[in-house]
Design a protein around this motif. Sequence first.
Motif, PDB file in Angstrom:
ATOM      1  N   CYS A 140     -25.327   9.615  38.788  1.00  7.70           N
ATOM      2  CA  CYS A 140     -25.369   9.332  37.345  1.00  7.70           C
ATOM      3  C   CYS A 140     -26.150   8.079  36.993  1.00  7.70           C
ATOM      4  N   LYS A 189     -25.469  15.232  31.799  1.00  2.73           N
ATOM      5  CA  LYS A 189     -24.666  16.161  32.587  1.00  2.73           C
ATOM      6  C   LYS A 189     -23.177  15.844  32.428  1.00  2.73           C
ATOM      7  N   PRO A 190     -22.311  16.809  32.673  1.00  6.63           N
ATOM      8  CA  PRO A 190     -20.868  16.558  32.566  1.00  6.63           C
ATOM      9  C   PRO A 190     -20.380  15.383  33.407  1.00  6.63           C
ATOM     10  N   ILE A 208     -21.255  12.180  31.688  1.00  3.17           N
ATOM     11  CA  ILE A 208     -20.424  11.955  30.506  1.00  3.17           C
ATOM     12  C   ILE A 208     -19.022  11.516  30.906  1.00  3.17           C
ATOM     13  N   SER A 239     -22.910  16.804  25.965  1.00  2.00           N
ATOM     14  CA  SER A 239     -23.126  17.362  27.291  1.00  2.00           C
ATOM     15  C   SER A 239     -23.547  18.819  27.180  1.00  2.00           C
ATOM     16  N   CYS A 272     -23.180  22.750  33.204  1.00  3.13           N
ATOM     17  CA  CYS A 272     -24.034  22.489  34.362  1.00  3.13           C
ATOM     18  C   CYS A 272     -23.520  23.277  35.560  1.00  3.13           C
ATOM     19  N   GLY A 326     -18.557  19.924  30.671  1.00  5.98           N
ATOM     20  CA  GLY A 326     -18.667  18.793  29.750  1.00  5.98           C
ATOM     21  C   GLY A 326     -17.381  18.481  29.013  1.00  5.98           C
ATOM     22  N   ALA A 374     -17.072  15.225  26.732  1.00  5.72           N
ATOM     23  CA  ALA A 374     -18.044  15.007  25.659  1.00  5.72           C
ATOM     24  C   ALA A 374     -17.398  15.135  24.283  1.00  5.72           C
ATOM     25  N   THR A 424     -20.067  19.866  23.522  1.00  8.40           N
ATOM     26  CA  THR A 424     -20.732  20.501  24.662  1.00  8.40           C
ATOM     27  C   THR A 424     -21.476  21.731  24.160  1.00  8.40           C
TER      28      THR A 424
END
Length: 407
Positions: A16, A176-177, A180, A202, A205, A280, A283, A286
């Motif tokens: 990340c 990306k999840p 986040i 997000s 993914c 996600g 988020a 999403t």
Amino acid sequence: MNLLEEVIDQDVCAGCGLCASISDKIEMKLSKEGFLRPDFLPNSISDDTLEDISKFCPGIIVKHDLNYDVSNVSDNVWGPYFNISSGFATKKDVRYNGSSGGVLTALSVFLLETKEVDCIVHVGAGTKLPYLNETKVSFTTEDVLSNSGSRYAPSSPLEVIKSLLEDNLIFAVVAKPCDISAIRRYLNVKSEFKKNIKYLFSFMCAGVPSIEGTKETIKKLNVDINNVKTLKYRGEGWPGFFKVVDKNSKEYKMSYNESWGGILNKHLQFRCKICIDGTGEFADITCADAWDEAKGGYPSFQEKEGQSLIIERTSKGVELINKAIKGGYIIKNKPFNLRDIDKIQPYQLTRKQNIISRKMALKMLGYNLPNYNLRSLLSLTVNQSPQKIAKNFVGMFLRKLKQKKHD
């Protein structure tokens, strides 16, 4: 071995970039396997910094134990939600160039044009090497649009967070999840920054492919990687094509099903195979592909006008969606039934059903990270057949045992 070294040693780094953002001793670099990983000198990181990292690193912890305005209604597969629907961007170029129906791109444009934020943090093609990803900080609609569309390669969008906070900018993050999850946990520790990091967006993914996957796809098109001028993984339609334009302006295309289904998803990083959150869940909003269902209960990848699946997870996300609809930036269609999502996003369902089996196998081999709350997934696991549970357990055990012997 400190915790960050353990994350790398156990191969559970998500890449990340947040650790590199908060410490000038850490730099994100491509590993020999083609993934972005933190690079640092031994004993160079202070205990206080390591303690901070331990509270948010998605290679260490991903748990719903935070206090924020998330919905108290949650599904074991798809996470917390207020509303789930399909929709799309009203502007044709946004819908055409963005992934699925372009809703995340439209929301980003809306935030900039209404001056709710100063900039958007997201990912686009590398300036010098277009087959690599690059973290982008977009201040204009044009910047956002020029970097729209999915990028199926390693990215570290959180590496710029500290510098933006130091400049006291207000921004939204599209990531990306796992990214986040990291920034949500970071805000739980550093609550003073909530006023700056205004929205978290997000997308669903299925995993991060190594850059080697991109190189293999380019090679499959018979293109010299040094002759690549531009590269898009998707977009320009739905789902769109993997498209390379060389320096002589000649185009080469491969379908989404061939590129992602045939090559890229064979190169996923290990962390993605035990990911508890590909949807996600942390988020505000999403988005994903609201695929049509094809024969046999699987999604159809036939080219058509894009449709986004929209999951509004926080009250702030609900309010933003309503404002964007009122402002004419997006349109919402029909609400989605949760079990219908199972059919159009089957990989997300299957991965969650298999996590406990895989984690048990890893535990037997001495792998302890990441720390998940698996209780909510127990019902998904026990409803699996004994054969599937055993297959996932044995498969993971043997793969990691072989890797350990090789290492």
